[in-house]
Design an enzyme around this catalytic site. Structure first.
Site, PDB file in Angstrom:
ATOM      1  N   HIS A  16       6.510   9.902   2.140  1.00  0.00           N
ATOM      2  CA  HIS A  16       5.289  10.688   2.316  1.00  0.00           C
ATOM      3  C   HIS A  16       5.449  12.141   1.876  1.00  0.00           C
ATOM      4  O   HIS A  16       4.496  12.916   1.975  1.00  0.00           O
ATOM      5  CB  HIS A  16       4.794  10.650   3.770  1.00  0.00           C
ATOM      6  CG  HIS A  16       4.398   9.287   4.240  1.00  0.00           C
ATOM      7  ND1 HIS A  16       3.473   9.096   5.254  1.00  0.00           N
ATOM      8  CD2 HIS A  16       4.778   8.042   3.866  1.00  0.00           C
ATOM      9  CE1 HIS A  16       3.320   7.795   5.473  1.00  0.00           C
ATOM     10  NE2 HIS A  16       4.110   7.148   4.629  1.00  0.00           N
TER      11      HIS A  16
ATOM     12  N   ASP B 152       0.821  -1.207   0.000  1.00  0.00           N
ATOM     13  CA  ASP B 152       0.000   0.000   0.000  1.00  0.00           C
ATOM     14  C   ASP B 152       0.857   1.260   0.000  1.00  0.00           C
ATOM     15  O   ASP B 152       2.053   1.238   0.295  1.00  0.00           O
ATOM     16  CB  ASP B 152      -0.968   0.001   1.185  1.00  0.00           C
ATOM     17  CG  ASP B 152      -0.268  -0.096   2.534  1.00  0.00           C
ATOM     18  OD1 ASP B 152       0.721  -0.846   2.634  1.00  0.00           O
ATOM     19  OD2 ASP B 152      -0.703   0.576   3.479  1.00  0.00           O
TER      20      ASP B 152
ATOM     21  N   ASP C 210      12.140  -1.030   5.670  1.00  0.00           N
ATOM     22  CA  ASP C 210      11.149   0.055   5.628  1.00  0.00           C
ATOM     23  C   ASP C 210      11.500   1.173   6.600  1.00  0.00           C
ATOM     24  O   ASP C 210      10.624   1.851   7.122  1.00  0.00           O
ATOM     25  CB  ASP C 210       9.757  -0.510   5.942  1.00  0.00           C
ATOM     26  CG  ASP C 210       8.641   0.473   5.604  1.00  0.00           C
ATOM     27  OD1 ASP C 210       8.886   1.402   4.815  1.00  0.00           O
ATOM     28  OD2 ASP C 210       7.525   0.318   6.138  1.00  0.00           O
TER      29      ASP C 210
ATOM     30  N   GLU D 148      -0.210  -1.554   5.529  1.00  0.00           N
ATOM     31  CA  GLU D 148       0.785  -1.124   6.522  1.00  0.00           C
ATOM     32  C   GLU D 148       0.591   0.329   6.919  1.00  0.00           C
ATOM     33  O   GLU D 148       0.755   0.692   8.089  1.00  0.00           O
ATOM     34  CB  GLU D 148       2.188  -1.340   5.955  1.00  0.00           C
ATOM     35  CG  GLU D 148       3.321  -1.076   6.948  1.00  0.00           C
ATOM     36  CD  GLU D 148       3.783   0.375   7.002  1.00  0.00           C
ATOM     37  OE1 GLU D 148       4.530   0.719   7.936  1.00  0.00           O
ATOM     38  OE2 GLU D 148       3.389   1.177   6.117  1.00  0.00           O
ATOM     39  N   GLU D 149       0.228   1.165   5.946  1.00  0.00           N
ATOM     40  CA  GLU D 149       0.133   2.601   6.219  1.00  0.00           C
ATOM     41  C   GLU D 149      -1.023   2.956   7.145  1.00  0.00           C
ATOM     42  O   GLU D 149      -1.033   4.026   7.749  1.00  0.00           O
ATOM     43  CB  GLU D 149      -0.012   3.376   4.901  1.00  0.00           C
ATOM     44  CG  GLU D 149       1.173   3.253   3.951  1.00  0.00           C
ATOM     45  CD  GLU D 149       2.413   3.995   4.426  1.00  0.00           C
ATOM     46  OE1 GLU D 149       2.361   4.571   5.541  1.00  0.00           O
ATOM     47  OE2 GLU D 149       3.416   3.988   3.704  1.00  0.00           O
TER      48      GLU D 149
END
Length: 414
Positions: free
Chosen positions: A388, A95, A194, A160-161
């Site tokens: 982001h 995602d 990540d 995950e987000e």
């Protein structure tokens, strides 16, 4: 020599990296919580690409979600068989967050642009850098005609987000119902690419406890000219927010150098609108707290202290205070002597000539869910740290370098 063969294949994959980043970024896998349609189309494209490249052992574990087309959120496990039953997991997420304000982008967020050794676009770093690195490392063995010493499990998860309810949390809940070959084992090596820094020197092994809290203050509305006839919920909530924040300095004072910042942080953040006009004393006020708590303090201890302050404010202002937990995560740390940490530290030194060290973070990752089950997971990659943000970018040298680190974890044949 296997090292030269595998590393040579990785070095030769630069154009393929750009092509794979371009394909995956072109499919906006945005959560329905953010107005998107989920990860299904991206997962299909990824599976098709993997199979065409030679990775065909792929299992799907789909979580029901009626909000998305097809009603399912995908979680995929691709397996590359090694010489032994020892296993290494490389876990990335499908995602992506929305692009945000488009005027701040120099290019189309979902059309990858390569320039000056970087690729630009939404998701090229978070989390496609780690995803692509893990794939390129795996293909380097297959294309060299070599088996890694360890069996490789490439795990691609949803959600995950937005908290991982449809991703790793779902996968962990159904462990007993899936084939044993796709279940986590206590002796597995688990790397989640990540998070990290531009030097590649930080390996995340611990997270602060997380508490997101909605706080509602209920008083009595009245005209602004006669404030004594009401109970000002906004005034009470303002005092409350300051007192809760001040607990950082008065109660939760421990320090831990593993984390930055090295303390518990109790931050008032979002505030909802109350009355629409200036000359009314509000009878209700709502704000939120984002609490990142050192592991030495259980979340329950923080909630107890908050309840004490709530009572003080209620008595002082004649209001009622209620709260709702929006998110609560407590995480055990990965042990400093964990095998994955030792092997990863050595691999980073080998590839990047960097002495990496363990750190703790205030943010939350999927590693927390694994650690709480006794699984030794670490979070690492060498990144530009612009996730982001508009004009998100990833260095091609980092993608290829991280693939070499992962190849060492997979185990080069003798």
């Amino acid at each position: 020599m296997s090292r030269n063969a595998v590393f040579g294949k990785i070095d030769g994959a630069r154009a393929e990296v750009v092509a794979l980043e371009t394909l995956l970024s072109s499919i906006p896998a945005i959560s329905p919580d953010s107005g998107g349609q989920g990860e299904w189309k991206k997962a299909l494209a990824l599976e098709s690409w993997l199979k065409s490249a030679g990775i065909g052992d792929i299992a799907w574990y789909n979580c029901p979600d009626e909000r998305v087309p097809g009603g399912k959120r995908p979680n995929l496990i691709a397996t590359i068989q090694g010489q032994s039953d020892s296993r290494v997991w490389l876990m990335s997420h499908l995602d992506v967050v929305p692009p945000g304000e488009l005027s701040l982008w120099k290019t189309d967020p979902f059309t990858v642009v390569e320039k000056d050794g970087l690729v630009y676009g939404r998701v090229v770093e978070d989390n496609q850098q780690g995803m692509v690195s893990s794939i390129i490392a795996s293909l380097a063995f297959l294309r060299s005609g070599l088996k890694p010493q360890r069996t490789v499990k490439l795990l691609f998860v949803a959600d995950e987000e937005m908290g991982s309810d449809y991703g790793i949390q779902y996968l962990l809940k159904v462990q007993s119902s899936i084939p044993e070959a796709d279940r986590f084992r206590p002796d597995d090596l688990i790397l989640i690419p990540d998070g990290g820094n531009a030097q590649g020197s930080e390996i995340e092994v611990a997270e602060k406890n997380l508490l997101w809290l909605k706080v509602v203050t209920s008083g009595k509305q009245c005209h602004g000219s006669v404030p004594d006839e009401g109970n000002n919920a906004f005034l009470a909530a303002s005092d409350l927010a300051l007192r809760l924040h001040d607990l950082e300095k008065s109660v939760f004072t421990a320090r831990d150098a593993l984390f930055c910042p090295d303390r518990t942080t109790l931050s008032p953040t979002k505030k909802e609108a109350n009355v629409p006009n200036i000359n009314t004393i509000p009878g209700e006020d709502v704000f939120y707290m984002d609490c990142r708590i050192l592991p030495v303090y259980p979340v329950a201890r923080v909630l107890e202290e908050f309840a004490r302050v709530f009572s003080e404010i209620e008595d002082l202002y004649g209001v009622k205070i209620s709260s709702q937990i929006m998110q609560r995560v407590e995480s055990l740390p990965t042990k400093i002597d964990a095998r994955i940490l030792k092997l990863l530290t050595a691999a980073i030194k080998d590839v990047y000539a960097v002495d990496a060290h363990p750190v703790g973070i205030g943010g939350g990752t999927v590693a927390a869910f694994l650690r709480n089950l006794g699984l030794e997971a670490v979070v690492w990659c060498k990144i530009e740290e612009n996730a982001h943000q508009p004009n998100e970018a990833a260095k091609l040298d980092n993608i290829l370098g991280d693939a070499k680190v992962m190849a060492l974890l997979m185990g080069l044949p003798d």
